[in-house]
Design a protein around this motif. Sequence first.
Motif, short mmCIF file in Angstrom:
data_model
loop_
_atom_site.label_atom_id
_atom_site.label_comp_id
_atom_site.label_asym_id
_atom_site.label_seq_id
_atom_site.Cartn_x
_atom_site.Cartn_y
_atom_site.Cartn_z
N CYS A 7 -115.34 5.96 -21.97
CA CYS A 7 -114.90 6.02 -23.37
C CYS A 7 -114.19 7.31 -23.74
O CYS A 7 -113.62 7.40 -24.83
CB CYS A 7 -116.10 5.84 -24.29
SG CYS A 7 -116.89 4.24 -24.12
N ASN A 8 -114.23 8.31 -22.86
CA ASN A 8 -113.64 9.62 -23.14
C ASN A 8 -114.23 10.24 -24.41
O ASN A 8 -113.54 10.90 -25.18
CB ASN A 8 -112.12 9.56 -23.23
CG ASN A 8 -111.47 10.92 -23.07
OD1 ASN A 8 -112.09 11.85 -22.55
ND2 ASN A 8 -110.25 11.04 -23.52
N ARG A 9 -115.51 10.00 -24.64
CA ARG A 9 -116.26 10.59 -25.74
C ARG A 9 -117.62 10.99 -25.23
O ARG A 9 -118.22 10.28 -24.43
CB ARG A 9 -116.47 9.58 -26.88
CG ARG A 9 -115.24 9.21 -27.64
CD ARG A 9 -115.57 8.35 -28.84
NE ARG A 9 -116.44 9.09 -29.75
CZ ARG A 9 -117.45 8.54 -30.41
NH1 ARG A 9 -117.74 7.28 -30.26
NH2 ARG A 9 -118.19 9.26 -31.21
N ARG A 43 -114.64 13.57 -20.11
CA ARG A 43 -114.57 12.94 -18.79
C ARG A 43 -115.08 13.89 -17.71
O ARG A 43 -115.76 13.47 -16.78
CB ARG A 43 -113.17 12.47 -18.49
CG ARG A 43 -112.80 11.27 -19.33
CD ARG A 43 -111.61 10.56 -18.80
NE ARG A 43 -111.44 9.36 -19.62
CZ ARG A 43 -110.32 8.73 -19.74
NH1 ARG A 43 -109.27 9.14 -19.10
NH2 ARG A 43 -110.26 7.66 -20.49
N ASN A 79 -114.13 18.50 -22.95
CA ASN A 79 -113.55 17.57 -21.98
C ASN A 79 -114.63 16.57 -21.55
O ASN A 79 -115.34 16.78 -20.57
CB ASN A 79 -113.02 18.34 -20.77
CG ASN A 79 -112.08 17.53 -19.94
OD1 ASN A 79 -112.07 16.32 -20.01
ND2 ASN A 79 -111.29 18.21 -19.14
N LEU A 130 -117.33 8.96 -19.16
CA LEU A 130 -116.20 8.75 -18.27
C LEU A 130 -115.31 7.61 -18.76
O LEU A 130 -114.09 7.73 -18.77
CB LEU A 130 -116.73 8.43 -16.87
CG LEU A 130 -115.91 8.90 -15.69
CD1 LEU A 130 -115.82 10.41 -15.69
CD2 LEU A 130 -116.54 8.43 -14.40
N PRO A 148 -108.91 19.64 -22.37
CA PRO A 148 -108.18 18.71 -21.50
C PRO A 148 -106.68 18.96 -21.59
O PRO A 148 -106.15 19.37 -22.62
CB PRO A 148 -108.54 17.34 -22.04
CG PRO A 148 -109.04 17.56 -23.41
CD PRO A 148 -109.58 18.96 -23.47
#
Length: 85
Positions: free
Chosen positions: A31-33, A47, A45, A29, A83
């Motif tokens: 780091c978006n990784r 997140r 996606n 959530l 995304p």
Amino acid sequence: MAFGELLTLWLLAMAVLGMTGAGLGVYALICNRAPGRLLDKTVRNPRLWGTGMLFMVSSLAFVSWTPFIIGLGITVTAHAVKPTG
């Protein structure tokens, strides 16, 4: 093994599983990784995946199947949906 020992072992395993899942969800959530090479390749996606993981972990706190099923659906959707933006 007595019942109390087995219950303690079960609770310890659930605590470790919950903390691991919460850590992975928060990492994805923030780091978006997705963590790890395999998940980074398959999750489109991250997140959304992290949100699904947190829903699944919350099912341990609420002792209910409903958040687990919702989180499982969100996590599977995160593998398929790209995304936007």
